[in-house]
Enzyme design. Structure first.
Site, PDB file in Angstrom:
ATOM      1  N   GLU A   1       9.980   2.796 -24.041  1.00 29.04           N
ATOM      2  CA  GLU A   1      10.175   2.987 -25.474  1.00 29.04           C
ATOM      3  C   GLU A   1      11.465   2.329 -25.952  1.00 29.04           C
ATOM      4  OE1 GLU A   1       8.426   6.963 -23.906  1.00 29.04           O
ATOM      5  OE2 GLU A   1       9.573   5.251 -23.146  1.00 29.04           O
TER       6      GLU A   1
ATOM      7  N   CYS B   1       9.989  11.109 -22.877  1.00 34.84           N
ATOM      8  CA  CYS B   1      10.812  12.164 -22.280  1.00 34.84           C
ATOM      9  C   CYS B   1      11.711  12.796 -23.340  1.00 34.84           C
ATOM     10  CB  CYS B   1      11.645  11.604 -21.133  1.00 34.84           C
ATOM     11  SG  CYS B   1      12.842  10.346 -21.637  1.00 34.84           S
TER      12      CYS B   1
ATOM     13  N   ALA C   1      -9.136  -1.933  17.343  1.00 31.80           N
ATOM     14  CA  ALA C   1      -8.385  -2.746  18.306  1.00 31.80           C
ATOM     15  C   ALA C   1      -9.233  -2.915  19.557  1.00 31.80           C
ATOM     16  CB  ALA C   1      -7.056  -2.080  18.664  1.00 31.80           C
TER      17      ALA C   1
ATOM     18  N   SER D   1      -4.747  -5.896  18.374  1.00 28.81           N
ATOM     19  CA  SER D   1      -5.405  -5.717  17.074  1.00 28.81           C
ATOM     20  C   SER D   1      -5.102  -6.832  16.083  1.00 28.81           C
ATOM     21  CB  SER D   1      -4.972  -4.381  16.455  1.00 28.81           C
ATOM     22  OG  SER D   1      -3.573  -4.352  16.238  1.00 28.81           O
TER      23      SER D   1
ATOM     24  N   ARG E   1       6.888  -8.310   2.658  1.00 30.43           N
ATOM     25  CA  ARG E   1       7.522  -9.600   2.925  1.00 30.43           C
ATOM     26  C   ARG E   1       6.789 -10.793   2.313  1.00 30.43           C
ATOM     27  NH1 ARG E   1       5.815  -6.998   7.448  1.00 30.43           N
ATOM     28  NH2 ARG E   1       4.008  -7.856   8.561  1.00 30.43           N
TER      29      ARG E   1
ATOM     30  N   GLU F   1      -0.216   4.010   7.757  1.00 28.73           N
ATOM     31  CA  GLU F   1      -0.679   2.919   8.614  1.00 28.73           C
ATOM     32  C   GLU F   1      -0.388   3.351  10.039  1.00 28.73           C
ATOM     33  OE1 GLU F   1       0.083  -1.191   7.568  1.00 28.73           O
ATOM     34  OE2 GLU F   1       1.022  -0.564   5.690  1.00 28.73           O
TER      35      GLU F   1
END
Length: 381
Positions: A56, A79, A166, A172, A211, A305
């Protein structure tokens, strides 16, 4: 174009602005704002990152004097409390905005309707609920943390067509292709934290970082935020040389109580590493307690993960909100490692029902987004 159609169009544009903060606003919600006067956009903005101006305020700065008498389309209730920045409701009132259309109320108990109430008291026309479902989807993790006391947990899995993750020897890399791996980079970048287990650290030595900036596209704004890396390690087996301990960003290891001081001493000199001892269960570290602690650390979206054992425990304990499965068109054979470690099922009635939200191609692979059908599971019980 009717006023209703116009409102929907402008709110949709505000939601597109909010999406530009997908990778940067954590732990704050993603918010976009559009200021419209006599059918013309006079200001726009989105929240870039915590501590910086809210959407805003950005829109008001762009609009200047043209904000007086305008309608503000904002994807989340403004807010009304002092945090790192002043209240947006006060800024809208001071600018002379005539009408505010909000997609949804803020689930934060510090706001929870208070911002809209302040606007109404100032004589501003207020409407709420336009495109609320789309607005909620953009901040599902923030809503989950505010309402449920834990982050939204996404379990990411990559598998072959025969359900293997895997080879039998643990190799894997790589099951999926470049497009799927780029998508995982985007998934990591939007996450507050990435969760893995000590078994994965020992077997794969992952970095668990964002990355591939090219994969993030134009929404990647420097400096890039690295998600908190979280390791569930009941026996504190993570070695000091583990790759994730030496990457940019912070790592947090959860181990069981009482803390193994001898093993902890080997890690204490590492920068950007914290170790917390947490309650244990028969299966190791209490995973529900881990999620509650991460919520206290303001984690909105948690990406798991991990290996089949930890993944299976998360599923069995009902902690997984979404499954993100990357399916590769190949076979790894019956001796290869399974997707999840789950208890044997003797009856078809005891299977785990899923709701498929999306199936889409990614290069040669497919991405499946799914949720557990808890209603169906409860019915069969």
């Amino acid at each position: 174009m009717t006023e209703s159609e116009q409102d929907r169009r402008f709110m949709a544009e505000a939601l597109q602005l909010a999406q530009r903060g997908l990778y940067g606003t954590d732990p704050n919600p993603r918010v976009g704002c559009l200021l419209v006067r006599q059918g013309v956009v006079v200001g726009q903005g989105w929240h870039h990152r915590a501590g910086e101006p809210h959407a805003e305020v950005e829109a008001l700065r762009m609009a200047g004097a043209a904000a007086r008498g305008a309608t503000a389309y904002v994807t989340l209730e403004p807010c009304n409390h002092h945090g790192r920045t002043p209240p947006c409701s006060e800024a809208l009132i001071a600018a002379g905005v005539a009408r505010v259309v909000a997609a949804m109320e803020d689930p934060n108990p510090r706001v929870a309707g208070g911002g809209l109430a302040a606007l109404r008291r100032a004589g501003i026309a207020v409407e709420c609920g336009l495109l609320a479902e789309a607005a909620a989807a953009l901040n599902s993790g923030f809503i989950r943390r505010m309402g449920g006391g834990r982050p939204l947990l996404r379990l990411k899995l990559a598998m072959s067509l025969d359900g293997r993750t895997a080879l039998h020897n643990g190799v894997s890399q790589w099951i999926t292709g470049p497009a799927a791996r780029a998508d995982v980079q985007r998934l990591r970048a939007r996450s507050s934290a990435i969760l893995t287990g000590s078994g994965t650290v020992l077997a794969d030595d992952p970095a668990l970082t964002v990355r591939d900036l090219a994969a993030l596209g134009e929404w990647a704004e420097p400096p890039l935020r690295q998600p908190l890396r979280v390791v569930v390690d009941s026996q504190l087996r993570t070695p000091p040389g583990a790759r994730l301990l030496h990457e940019a960003g912070e790592t947090l290891i959860f181990t069981r109580q009482p803390l193994d001081e001898a093993r902890a001493a080997q890690l204490r000199d590492l920068a950007n590493l914290r170790i917390e001892a947490i309650a244990a269960t028969g299966q190791g570290v209490d995973l529900n307690a881990v999620l509650q602690r991460l919520a206290a650390l303001q984690c909105n979206e948690l990406l798991a993960e991990c290996g089949p054992r930890l993944a299976g425990n998360l599923v069995q304990q009902g902690l997984v909100d979404e499954l993100w499965i990357y399916l590769a068109p190949l076979l790894l054979g019956s001796a290869a490692r399974p997707l999840l470690q789950l208890p044997a099922i003797e009856r078809m009635a005891d299977r785990w029902p899923l709701l498929i939200d999306e199936i889409r191609p990614l290069g040669d692979d497919w991405r499946i987004r799914a949720r557990f059908d808890h209603a169906a599971h409860a019915t069969k019980e």
